[in-house]
Write a protein that holds these residues in place. Sequence first.
Motif: not given
Length: 243
Positions: A116-117, A232
Amino acid sequence: MTKSYDQVKGGGIRSWRVEERPREKMCSSGPEQLSLAELLAVILRSGNQTESAVDLAQRILLAADQDLHQIARWSVADFCRFKGVGEAKAVALVAALELGRRRASQSARQQARFNDSAASYAYLRPLIGDLQHEEFWVLLLNQGHALLGAHLISKGGVTGTVADARIIFKKALETSSCTSIILAHNHPSGQVFPSAADRLLTQKLSKAARLLDLLILDHLIVTQQGYFSFADADELQLTPGAN
């Protein structure tokens, strides 16, 4: 830090009680027991004619509003503005801060799975978050999102840099097991949102990647205090071959 009356009379750190001197305190109690000023004083080793090393360190911290992120961006010349800090001391400070940055980056790399970021930012923040100029990087990942390589693509000025798609995809195609890519660049201004040029570049690279059967998982804009993730924000198409 409270000083004894003997310290107030002068004489610098050498006149302090042994257990209160930063170096001796570190040896006996560990570095975690030292204040920020005391840690800087250990690196500085000495002050000037009117200040102890701790006093000088406190003045440096005050100039940066006690913000280590700000100090981490200072150059040798920035430190040399302070009376009592010559080139040798300034170089030692910059080197110590760089070691801290590299340790953070190395630790993030060893532990990272770029799922994920937030994980991507944890790796990229110490790498490019403190820079005073823009850099464009590419992270190459395998199918399990483990890091295969991190490459500097270009280095620019305060306001921008150029990312060459040919260099980016050459790195990916030359790396065995690379199936996905994370793009990243920093904004020295601290402005976390993408420019129109950032968006156009991301769209261009995403389309090119799909033709090569590669995934661009994300494009992060990195600053000291935060980041923007194109993934996102749903500004990426992640499926190879998609129209």
